[in-house]
Design a protein around this motif. Structure first.
Motif, PDB file in Angstrom:
ATOM      1  N   SER A 128       0.824  -1.205   0.000  1.00 48.40           N
ATOM      2  CA  SER A 128       0.000   0.000   0.000  1.00 48.40           C
ATOM      3  C   SER A 128       0.860   1.258   0.000  1.00 48.40           C
ATOM      4  CB  SER A 128      -0.932   0.009   1.210  1.00 48.40           C
ATOM      5  OG  SER A 128      -1.900  -1.011   1.080  1.00 48.40           O
ATOM      6  N   ARG A 129       1.932   1.243   0.760  1.00 53.90           N
ATOM      7  CA  ARG A 129       2.827   2.407   0.803  1.00 53.90           C
ATOM      8  C   ARG A 129       3.483   2.635  -0.565  1.00 53.90           C
ATOM      9  NH1 ARG A 129       3.650   4.076   6.215  1.00 53.90           N
ATOM     10  NH2 ARG A 129       3.106   2.479   7.746  1.00 53.90           N
ATOM     11  N   GLU A 130       3.859   1.571  -1.234  1.00 51.10           N
ATOM     12  CA  GLU A 130       4.438   1.697  -2.575  1.00 51.10           C
ATOM     13  C   GLU A 130       3.423   2.293  -3.551  1.00 51.10           C
ATOM     14  OE1 GLU A 130       7.522   1.453  -3.980  1.00 51.10           O
ATOM     15  OE2 GLU A 130       8.067   1.404  -1.865  1.00 51.10           O
ATOM     16  N   GLU A 131       2.188   1.841  -3.450  1.00 52.86           N
ATOM     17  CA  GLU A 131       1.129   2.392  -4.310  1.00 52.86           C
ATOM     18  C   GLU A 131       0.929   3.874  -4.024  1.00 52.86           C
ATOM     19  OE1 GLU A 131      -1.318  -1.819  -4.682  1.00 52.86           O
ATOM     20  OE2 GLU A 131      -1.979  -0.325  -3.222  1.00 52.86           O
ATOM     21  N   HIS A 132       1.008   4.272  -2.774  1.00 49.55           N
ATOM     22  CA  HIS A 132       0.884   5.692  -2.432  1.00 49.55           C
ATOM     23  C   HIS A 132       1.992   6.507  -3.085  1.00 49.55           C
ATOM     24  CE1 HIS A 132      -1.796   5.543   1.436  1.00 49.55           C
ATOM     25  NE2 HIS A 132      -2.421   5.087   0.364  1.00 49.55           N
ATOM     26  N   LYS A 133       3.212   5.970  -3.105  1.00 51.72           N
ATOM     27  CA  LYS A 133       4.334   6.685  -3.741  1.00 51.72           C
ATOM     28  C   LYS A 133       4.053   6.900  -5.223  1.00 51.72           C
ATOM     29  CE  LYS A 133       7.887   5.056  -0.582  1.00 51.72           C
ATOM     30  NZ  LYS A 133       9.042   4.170  -0.413  1.00 51.72           N
ATOM     31  N   ILE A 134       3.540   5.885  -5.880  1.00 48.98           N
ATOM     32  CA  ILE A 134       3.215   5.990  -7.304  1.00 48.98           C
ATOM     33  C   ILE A 134       2.119   7.029  -7.515  1.00 48.98           C
ATOM     34  CG2 ILE A 134       2.165   4.740  -9.255  1.00 48.98           C
ATOM     35  CD1 ILE A 134       3.657   2.211  -8.078  1.00 48.98           C
ATOM     36  N   ILE A 135       1.094   6.974  -6.685  1.00 51.62           N
ATOM     37  CA  ILE A 135      -0.015   7.932  -6.788  1.00 51.62           C
ATOM     38  C   ILE A 135       0.487   9.349  -6.558  1.00 51.62           C
ATOM     39  CG2 ILE A 135      -2.147   8.679  -5.646  1.00 51.62           C
ATOM     40  CD1 ILE A 135      -2.733   5.596  -5.248  1.00 51.62           C
ATOM     41  N   GLN A 136       1.342   9.549  -5.552  1.00 54.92           N
ATOM     42  CA  GLN A 136       1.880  10.888  -5.269  1.00 54.92           C
ATOM     43  C   GLN A 136       2.707  11.393  -6.446  1.00 54.92           C
ATOM     44  OE1 GLN A 136       1.320  12.973  -2.368  1.00 54.92           O
ATOM     45  NE2 GLN A 136       2.032  14.335  -3.988  1.00 54.92           N
ATOM     46  N   THR A 137       3.494  10.530  -7.063  1.00 56.19           N
ATOM     47  CA  THR A 137       4.288  10.917  -8.230  1.00 56.19           C
ATOM     48  C   THR A 137       3.378  11.369  -9.364  1.00 56.19           C
ATOM     49  OG1 THR A 137       6.074   9.422  -7.611  1.00 56.19           O
ATOM     50  CG2 THR A 137       5.969  10.070  -9.933  1.00 56.19           C
ATOM     51  N   LEU A 138       2.277  10.665  -9.563  1.00 56.50           N
ATOM     52  CA  LEU A 138       1.338  11.048 -10.623  1.00 56.50           C
ATOM     53  C   LEU A 138       0.639  12.371 -10.304  1.00 56.50           C
ATOM     54  CD1 LEU A 138      -0.087   7.501 -11.360  1.00 56.50           C
ATOM     55  CD2 LEU A 138       1.291   8.895 -12.924  1.00 56.50           C
TER      56      LEU A 138
END
Length: 149
Positions: free
Chosen positions: A69-79
């Motif tokens: 979930s934390r990794e997905e948050h990083k991707i979402i924040q980058t987008l």
């Protein structure tokens, strides 16, 4: 009286997906406003999960789930950061980036609701889920949003 964390997160997930759908279909003149509304839902939501929900899951031994979930948050924040740097009038780049964000959020929501939430429900009783829900709302209120366009 508050709500349990799982119900709160489901409600916010539905709201975010609706907002992203509007962004996908919206007209250029509405994009900046709709994008800001979506960020005002998404960013405090992610901060609340990171500060309150995920640590409680980790206390229950669910480190692998929170790591994903934390990794997905990083991707979402980058987008989101990418979208902040694109003019809403730049049709090609904007639509491409918002599509990627929508896909990333949809995948994150799907994984949380189908995998993380059932595990949380098994490991945590109703009283704990309610306490986490109350703390989640507090954490969201303290989230420092990046300046909106």
């Amino acid at each position: 009286m508050g709500q349990n964390i799982l119900n709160l997160l489901r409600q916010e997930h539905a709201k975010m997906l609706m907002q992203l759908g509007k962004l996908q279909q919206g007209e250029i003149r509405d994009r900046a406003e709709l994008f800001n509304q979506m960020k005002n839902t998404l960013l405090p939501h992610m901060a609340g999960e990171e500060r309150v929900f995920y640590p409680r899951l980790e206390e229950q031994g669910l480190h692998d789930l929170t790591a994903g979930s934390r990794e997905e948050h990083k991707i979402i924040q980058t987008l989101v950061d990418r979208l902040n740097s694109i003019s809403t009038a730049d049709e090609g780049d904007w639509v491409d980036a918002i599509s990627q964000l929508q896909e990333a959020v949809r995948g994150h929501v799907d994984r949380e609701e189908k995998t993380v939430f059932p595990e949380a429900r098994q490991k945590m009783d109703d009283a704990l889920l309610l306490r986490i829900g109350n703390r989640f709302e507090e954490a969201k209120g303290k989230a420092h949003l990046r300046p909106l366009r």
